[in-house]
Design an enzyme around this catalytic site. Sequence first.
Site, PDB file in Angstrom:
ATOM      1  N   ASP A 100      45.643  40.922  42.716  1.00 46.03           N
ATOM      2  CA  ASP A 100      44.677  40.490  41.555  1.00 46.03           C
ATOM      3  C   ASP A 100      45.013  38.988  41.233  1.00 46.03           C
ATOM      4  O   ASP A 100      44.906  38.551  39.976  1.00 46.03           O
ATOM      5  CB  ASP A 100      44.864  41.379  40.357  1.00 46.03           C
ATOM      6  CG  ASP A 100      46.254  41.419  40.004  1.00 46.03           C
ATOM      7  OD1 ASP A 100      47.121  40.693  40.525  1.00 46.03           O
ATOM      8  OD2 ASP A 100      46.819  42.470  39.231  1.00 46.03           O
ATOM      9  N   GLU A 122      44.809  47.337  47.224  1.00 46.32           N
ATOM     10  CA  GLU A 122      45.241  47.637  46.009  1.00 46.32           C
ATOM     11  C   GLU A 122      44.007  47.415  45.019  1.00 46.32           C
ATOM     12  O   GLU A 122      43.910  46.736  44.047  1.00 46.32           O
ATOM     13  CB  GLU A 122      46.423  46.923  45.487  1.00 46.32           C
ATOM     14  CG  GLU A 122      46.781  47.392  44.272  1.00 46.32           C
ATOM     15  CD  GLU A 122      48.393  46.515  43.906  1.00 46.32           C
ATOM     16  OE1 GLU A 122      47.917  45.575  42.930  1.00 46.32           O
ATOM     17  OE2 GLU A 122      49.251  46.602  44.174  1.00 46.32           O
ATOM     18  N   GLU A 136      43.901  38.654  35.583  1.00 48.25           N
ATOM     19  CA  GLU A 136      44.258  39.356  36.527  1.00 48.25           C
ATOM     20  C   GLU A 136      42.931  40.443  36.722  1.00 48.25           C
ATOM     21  O   GLU A 136      42.433  40.706  37.741  1.00 48.25           O
ATOM     22  CB  GLU A 136      45.654  40.081  36.910  1.00 48.25           C
ATOM     23  CG  GLU A 136      46.592  39.121  37.452  1.00 48.25           C
ATOM     24  CD  GLU A 136      47.268  38.422  36.332  1.00 48.25           C
ATOM     25  OE1 GLU A 136      46.846  38.381  34.900  1.00 48.25           O
ATOM     26  OE2 GLU A 136      48.014  37.486  36.412  1.00 48.25           O
ATOM     27  N   HIS A 206      56.829  37.764  32.948  1.00 51.60           N
ATOM     28  CA  HIS A 206      56.365  36.582  33.498  1.00 51.60           C
ATOM     29  C   HIS A 206      54.879  36.585  32.937  1.00 51.60           C
ATOM     30  O   HIS A 206      54.329  35.482  33.229  1.00 51.60           O
ATOM     31  CB  HIS A 206      56.702  36.480  34.897  1.00 51.60           C
ATOM     32  CG  HIS A 206      55.681  37.208  35.654  1.00 51.60           C
ATOM     33  ND1 HIS A 206      55.869  38.573  35.882  1.00 51.60           N
ATOM     34  CD2 HIS A 206      54.237  37.262  36.252  1.00 51.60           C
ATOM     35  CE1 HIS A 206      55.000  39.131  36.808  1.00 51.60           C
ATOM     36  NE2 HIS A 206      53.986  38.495  36.906  1.00 51.60           N
ATOM     37  N   ARG A 208      51.366  36.036  31.806  1.00 53.77           N
ATOM     38  CA  ARG A 208      50.625  34.725  31.041  1.00 53.77           C
ATOM     39  C   ARG A 208      50.510  35.428  29.481  1.00 53.77           C
ATOM     40  O   ARG A 208      50.692  34.757  28.628  1.00 53.77           O
ATOM     41  CB  ARG A 208      49.460  34.458  31.532  1.00 53.77           C
ATOM     42  CG  ARG A 208      49.379  33.152  32.433  1.00 53.77           C
ATOM     43  CD  ARG A 208      48.136  32.873  33.121  1.00 53.77           C
ATOM     44  NE  ARG A 208      48.125  31.785  33.633  1.00 53.77           N
ATOM     45  CZ  ARG A 208      48.801  31.290  34.727  1.00 53.77           C
ATOM     46  NH1 ARG A 208      49.244  32.251  35.440  1.00 53.77           N
ATOM     47  NH2 ARG A 208      48.479  30.197  35.367  1.00 53.77           N
ATOM     48  N   HIS A 239      62.057  34.426  36.314  1.00 58.00           N
ATOM     49  CA  HIS A 239      60.809  33.972  37.031  1.00 58.00           C
ATOM     50  C   HIS A 239      60.839  32.151  37.050  1.00 58.00           C
ATOM     51  O   HIS A 239      61.342  31.772  35.862  1.00 58.00           O
ATOM     52  CB  HIS A 239      59.485  34.348  36.578  1.00 58.00           C
ATOM     53  CG  HIS A 239      58.241  34.033  37.342  1.00 58.00           C
ATOM     54  ND1 HIS A 239      57.520  32.935  37.310  1.00 58.00           N
ATOM     55  CD2 HIS A 239      57.476  35.172  37.973  1.00 58.00           C
ATOM     56  CE1 HIS A 239      56.441  33.117  38.053  1.00 58.00           C
ATOM     57  NE2 HIS A 239      56.559  34.277  38.268  1.00 58.00           N
TER      58      HIS A 239
END
Length: 418
Positions: A100, A122, A136, A206, A208, A239
């Site tokens: 994604d 996936e 995503e 991590h 967003r 990250h």
Amino acid sequence: MASRKRILVVMGTRPEAIKLAPLILKAKADPDRFEVLAVRTSQHREMLDQVVTYFDLPILADLNVMRKDQGLTHVTTAALQGLQQVIASVRPDVVVVQGDTTTSFVGALAAFYENVPVAHVEAGLRTYDKQAPFPEEVYRRLTTVIADFHFAPTETARLNLLKENVPAATIWVTGNTAIDALLLTLAKATPEPSREKAPTLLLTTHRRENHGEPMQRICEAVLILLKGFPELRVVCPVHLSPRVRQVVEPMLGSHPRVSLVEPLGYEDFVLAMNDAHIILSDSGGVQEEAPALGKPVLVLRDSTERPEAVEAGTARLVGTEVAAIVAACRELLTNPAAYRAMAQARNPFGDGHASEQILDVLARSLDSTTRHEPAAPAATPASAPPVRKRPREPALQVALAADATTRLSSAAPNPGST
Ligand code: UD1
Ligand code: UDP
């Protein structure tokens, strides 16, 4: 005899490479059926290098799109332009995308423009909330609309696709290739023998939607836990996103019982998960791996597209409020029965043979299709190399890709653009 199928695998970030590595390696080991080529957009640089090196993945072309603190528009446009050129020159029988990310969606879009079938690995994960995970959830749905082969990791994912009127004959439930990668790695890695030691909390964050205040609250909760549990240790591979570092480093960096480390190589991270008492994470992949390792994972999100881990009892959604994170960790640290109830290896994500199944489907289904010819010439920008049908020499292919990289770099927009 069926002809050899040319598969072009597209990857951009760490998790895509981890989850596509077993498929690439299996296809490479089966040259009678497949010719496998991989292109990396390098939406991630160092974090993708780690995986490519660890699995020794053959890479045909590197589009080199990553910029510091890049925006979505930059990754989308640079990767789309580069991928279109690579697909046009390679003319694969199928383009494989995973998951994604911006790279996954753009890989599917570029293949669609070039009239090449798309396989989505996936497929079918959904929260039905366009803002979480952002962006995503939207990338997944858009990729579903484009894809011709939908490889769903679970029955739940298959049902999601059916609800969206995806034809049943184009969906295969295979398990998640994350488990293929995990088992492959566990077979190579040597976990330290378990010994009595201070409880360790493994933290990764991590997403967003967690940038800024939610991430500050996560760190605040960790500090409260460290205060309340003087034995507790925290390991956090940070990250490389500046948005993550600007919060996590100042808040946790100086605590004597916190180890902030650079992103770990995949094998080391698997061993770190295995070694941890509790995992605190907003990662998608970690929600799949932790149940297979029997490690309780407290998910730092309000919703998940992986409800199977929650149903299996190994994952719990705790969100990003300080009190909720502290309460959930405290319960696991003080109540052995509650800990035992979560810490049981249950793996709803497959048996480690997803990649084989995907390749079998592709070999079978592509048999009946002919090679797809390029779409209308208008789809190819004037500056792109002419579409070449099935170039045979690897050297020629790399040269084309290097050319694409150069032109992309010079045309790159402002790194800060969104
Ligand atoms: C991306 C994916 C996300 C996935 C995550 C895996 C999108 C929109 N997001 O998010 O779905 O969960 O990867 O980690 O596709 N950086 C480096 N070196 C690296 C990697 C990243 O320096 O190897 C820094 C760069 O400054 C880069 C920033 O991190 O601009 C953000 O990278 P980006 O891929 O845009 O977003 P992620 O948050 O990593
Ligand atoms: N991972 C890793 N090193 C780390 C942290 C995570 O190799 O320091 C692996 C982890 O095992 C999983 C994947 O990276 O397979 C998850 O990546 P990430 O959390 O960045 O992305 P997501 O899965 O959320 O898209």
